[in-house]
Design a protein around this motif. Structure first.
Motif, short mmCIF file in Angstrom:
data_model
loop_
_atom_site.label_atom_id
_atom_site.label_comp_id
_atom_site.label_asym_id
_atom_site.label_seq_id
_atom_site.Cartn_x
_atom_site.Cartn_y
_atom_site.Cartn_z
N CYS A 15 0.83 -1.21 0.00
CA CYS A 15 0.00 0.00 0.00
C CYS A 15 0.86 1.26 0.00
O CYS A 15 0.57 2.23 -0.69
CB CYS A 15 -0.92 0.01 1.21
SG CYS A 15 -2.19 -1.27 1.18
N LYS A 121 -7.24 9.79 4.74
CA LYS A 121 -7.64 8.44 4.39
C LYS A 121 -6.81 7.44 5.19
O LYS A 121 -5.74 7.78 5.70
CB LYS A 121 -7.46 8.20 2.88
CG LYS A 121 -8.26 9.18 2.02
CD LYS A 121 -8.14 8.89 0.55
CE LYS A 121 -8.79 9.99 -0.29
NZ LYS A 121 -10.21 10.15 -0.02
N MET A 123 -5.65 3.10 5.42
CA MET A 123 -5.64 1.74 4.89
C MET A 123 -5.19 0.80 6.01
O MET A 123 -4.09 0.94 6.53
CB MET A 123 -4.71 1.65 3.67
CG MET A 123 -5.13 2.57 2.54
SD MET A 123 -3.95 2.63 1.15
CE MET A 123 -4.46 1.16 0.25
N CYS A 265 -12.81 -4.93 0.36
CA CYS A 265 -11.75 -4.04 0.82
C CYS A 265 -12.16 -2.60 1.16
O CYS A 265 -11.54 -2.01 2.04
CB CYS A 265 -10.59 -4.01 -0.19
SG CYS A 265 -11.03 -3.58 -1.88
N ILE A 266 -13.14 -2.01 0.51
CA ILE A 266 -13.48 -0.61 0.77
C ILE A 266 -14.64 -0.53 1.75
O ILE A 266 -15.68 -1.19 1.56
CB ILE A 266 -13.81 0.14 -0.53
CG1 ILE A 266 -12.55 0.27 -1.39
CG2 ILE A 266 -14.37 1.54 -0.24
CD1 ILE A 266 -12.76 0.99 -2.71
N PRO A 271 -15.99 5.25 3.09
CA PRO A 271 -15.08 4.76 2.04
C PRO A 271 -13.69 5.38 2.04
O PRO A 271 -12.85 4.95 1.23
CB PRO A 271 -15.84 5.08 0.75
CG PRO A 271 -16.82 6.13 1.11
CD PRO A 271 -17.20 5.89 2.53
N ALA A 274 -10.02 1.71 3.99
CA ALA A 274 -9.99 0.45 3.27
C ALA A 274 -9.23 -0.59 4.08
O ALA A 274 -8.33 -0.25 4.86
CB ALA A 274 -9.34 0.63 1.90
N GLN A 291 -5.35 -5.03 -4.97
CA GLN A 291 -6.26 -4.32 -4.06
C GLN A 291 -5.80 -2.90 -3.83
O GLN A 291 -6.61 -1.96 -3.87
CB GLN A 291 -6.35 -5.06 -2.72
CG GLN A 291 -7.24 -6.28 -2.73
CD GLN A 291 -7.42 -6.85 -1.33
OE1 GLN A 291 -6.49 -6.84 -0.51
NE2 GLN A 291 -8.60 -7.36 -1.04
N ILE A 295 -7.97 0.39 -4.86
CA ILE A 295 -8.40 1.40 -3.89
C ILE A 295 -7.86 2.78 -4.24
O ILE A 295 -8.58 3.78 -4.22
CB ILE A 295 -7.94 0.98 -2.48
CG1 ILE A 295 -8.67 -0.29 -2.04
CG2 ILE A 295 -8.16 2.10 -1.47
CD1 ILE A 295 -8.00 -1.02 -0.90
N TYR A 298 -9.48 5.15 -6.70
CA TYR A 298 -10.56 5.99 -6.20
C TYR A 298 -10.03 7.11 -5.31
O TYR A 298 -10.50 8.25 -5.35
CB TYR A 298 -11.57 5.13 -5.43
CG TYR A 298 -12.25 4.10 -6.30
CD1 TYR A 298 -13.26 4.46 -7.19
CD2 TYR A 298 -11.86 2.77 -6.27
CE1 TYR A 298 -13.87 3.52 -8.01
CE2 TYR A 298 -12.45 1.82 -7.08
CZ TYR A 298 -13.47 2.21 -7.95
OH TYR A 298 -14.05 1.28 -8.77
N TYR A 299 -9.02 6.79 -4.52
CA TYR A 299 -8.48 7.79 -3.61
C TYR A 299 -7.75 8.91 -4.34
O TYR A 299 -7.70 10.04 -3.85
CB TYR A 299 -7.52 7.13 -2.61
CG TYR A 299 -8.21 6.34 -1.51
CD1 TYR A 299 -9.60 6.19 -1.49
CD2 TYR A 299 -7.48 5.74 -0.49
CE1 TYR A 299 -10.22 5.47 -0.49
CE2 TYR A 299 -8.10 5.02 0.52
CZ TYR A 299 -9.47 4.88 0.51
OH TYR A 299 -10.09 4.16 1.50
#
Length: 394
Positions: A15, A121, A123, A265-266, A271, A274, A291, A295, A298-299
């Motif tokens: 990630c 955000k 993760m 995952c989300i 949202p 994740a 994954q 993700i 979108y982020y």
């Protein structure tokens, strides 16, 4: 834009690598003093620095997958003036959504200092091989011998000369039955699987059906037989656990089914959060990579997430098919041979590059070899020829 990643194991590092490429300001909180997550061997068990030991790695553990499927699609991290920032010995106490930010309460295990940090955000990549799952057996309290879960196992010497009942015939149960049999006097592997009846174990490993109940000295099995044991060794897997998430996070776990997720995952309700790496019986590193890319599409604004209603509908449709096929809630994140369909769904939904089909083909072949040739499957040698094809070299 700031992004918090919890865990610096395989999932967290993946990630971080992709988030860096998309220009996020990243902080990774890692409980231990090293990267690697569950893959870092730690002789300690139980509690360290006041926190439960995370790793379940045991001595002489060898992967049950070919090395070819364990790497990331793109291993090398390109040169960049900005790197991600990993804070080791950091225990995440709580994650709370506050004023449209994620408030992360973190304790430094070396200084005991506690601080709040805020992120746009988050993760969650804390893995799912750290919280032992114990099955319930009638009259467990009567047994006077020792209990042990594979999470706390490190070396086979503790079983020297003992009779051991291993409960559970997943990958760990099968592997550990053979490993400890080199020290133990006798090992009985209790399970209800039908596809390993012909699997060959070492001579002092015997397969038994499920346990009906226990008494002071041993176990009664559902076939009416009885055996005495010194130790009951639980190889019954792990629970998904996110103790730092508050009750209003939108995520809850029921019978090991992590609910409230779009595409596994989300976080549907929130949202900007994740969870990475939940599906199992998969090419783990490859899956975590797609994954993360899914993700982040979108982020970073490349894609727009569906409405909450559409995400819920997608999830309900997918899960309804599983229930119709006879899956239980604890199987909700189990993919196995169907993993390629999940990867393709992520790739097509977000417009990201799919995992090479050869990876899932080789993974499925190695899983079959594990059951068919447990004693010698690690001697197999494979070569990947192209995106679709592999060959066995021996």
């Amino acid at each position: 834009m700031s992004l918090c990643i919890i865990g610096a194991g395989t999932a967290g590092l993946c990630c971080a690598r992709h988030s860096q490429l998309h220009g996020f300001q990243i902080t990774v909180f890692e409980l231990s003093e090293r990267i690697g997550g569950t893959w870092v061997y730690n002789e300690a068990t139980k509690v360290k620095n006041g926190i439960d030991v995370h790793s379940s790695m045991y001595e002489n553990l060898r992967t049950n997958l070919p090395k070819e499927v364990m790497g990331f699609p793109d291993f090398e991290i390109p040169e960049n003036d900005v790197s991600y920032y990993i804070k080791f010995n950091s225990y995440v106490i709580r994650v709370l959504q506050k004023n449209k930010k994620w408030q992360v309460l973190v304790k430094d295990l070396l200084t005991n200092q506690i601080e709040f940090q805020y992120f746009d955000k988050i993760m969650v990549a804390n893995g799912h091989y750290h919280t032992p799952n114990y099955i319930r057996i009638p009259n467990m309290n009567r047994f006077q011998g020792d209990y042990l879960h594979s999470h706390d196992y490190r070396t086979s010497g503790i079983f020297k000369g003992k009779t051991v009942l291993v409960i559970g015939a997943g990958p760990s149960g099968m592997d550990l039955s053979n490993i400890i049999s080199r020290s133990a006097a006798r090992v009985s592997l209790s399970h209800h699987l039908s596809d390993i009846e012909n699997t060959k174990f070492y001579d002092n490993v015997y397969q038994k059906p499920d346990v009906r109940e226990l008494d002071e000295k041993g176990a009664f099995f559902v076939d009416g037989s009885y055996e005495e044991f010194d130790t009951i060794f639980f190889c019954t897997g792990y629970k998904y656990a996110f103790p730092f998430l508050t009750v209003n996070s939108g995520i809850y776990v029921e019978e090991n089914y992590v609910q409230g997720l779009y595409k596994h995952c989300i976080n549907i309700r929130n949202p900007t959060m994740a969870l990475i790496g939940l599906p199992f019986y998969v090419c783990a590193a490859q899956m975590m990579d797609i994954q993360a890319r899914f993700i982040l599409s979108y982020y970073n604004g490349s894609n727009q997430l569906p409405s909450r209603e559409d995400m819920l509908k997608d999830t309900q449709t997918r899960m309804s098919k599983l229930w119709e096929d006879g899956y239980r809630k604890r199987h909700a994140h189990m993919l196995g041979p169907k993993q390629i369909h999940y990867f393709t769904d992520l790739a097509e939904t977000a417009g990201v590059k799919n995992i090479k089909p050869v990876m899932t083909k080789l993974h499925n072949e190695s899983s079959k070899c594990f059951n068919d040739n447990l004693l010698h499957f690690r001697e197999d040698n494979f070569a990947i020829l192209d995106d679709e094809t592999f060959v066995k070299l021996n």
